[in-house]
Design a protein around this motif. Sequence first.
Motif: not given
Length: 234
Positions: A38-53
């Motif tokens: 998706i970044t290759d198609s120019g979409i700006e991406v922010a991410i939040v990830i959990g820690g439950g693992n």
Amino acid sequence: MNYKRILLKLSGESLMGDKNFGIDNTRLSDYATQIKEITDSGIEVAIVIGGGNIFRGVQAEEGGMDRTHGDYMGMLATMINAMALQAALESKGVDSRLQSAIEMREIAEPYVRRKAVRHLEKGRVVIFGAGTGNPFFTTDSAASLRAIEINADVILKGTRVDGIYTADPEKDPTATKYKAISFDEVYAKGLNVMDMTAFTLCKENSLPIIVFNMDEKGNLKRLLNGEEVGTIVS
Ligand code: GTP
């Protein structure tokens, strides 16, 4: 739908893949590939990830530990996942920056909203680690808060199920999936989309949430291409 800037919420537990604990390298790599698509198609991406693992604050409380102490340990767990994800993204040539809500300058930039926005404008994926930096808030709340702060168009909540159902599809075989649902209906039906703090923050700021199955390869791209993937709450 035409989303320019998204906030992707990833589950820590999904990162385990078929393992019982920790990070499954195949799953991690698959997530990185999907994000690259998706970044290759120019979409700006922010991410939040959990820690439950790795660690969950709630589980600490059950063992007699103070809840706040456990929650801080959980925030550190999200940083481990965030660092793993950053490395996986970089190995695929995706430029990224990691910002932490708890200062740990040796391994991450501190969270600075304006800096995060600049990174996004320059096409870098920004990973927000350590939740909101506060106990009693989930990573779903961190996702809602950061999404609003950076003016994201939508939160994409990656889960193991492919959307929101009338009942828990893993328990009730007659459950059917919603294509779209309103915030008010989610409240009225008592459906479990996110915890109430996170959910209310989205509603009050008119930020749509799409719940979808991130574990199915290529789903993220399909969703952003406008295909019928997941359930949208708006
Ligand atoms: P521009 O200002 O757009 O050039 O962004 P940039 O991130 O490339 O520049 P900067 O000089 O801020 O950062 C260079 C590298 O250092 C990037 O990988 C940042 O993530 C990292 N970095 C910046 N600030 C910190 C910090 O406080 N701690 C850590 N650990 N890394 C940092």
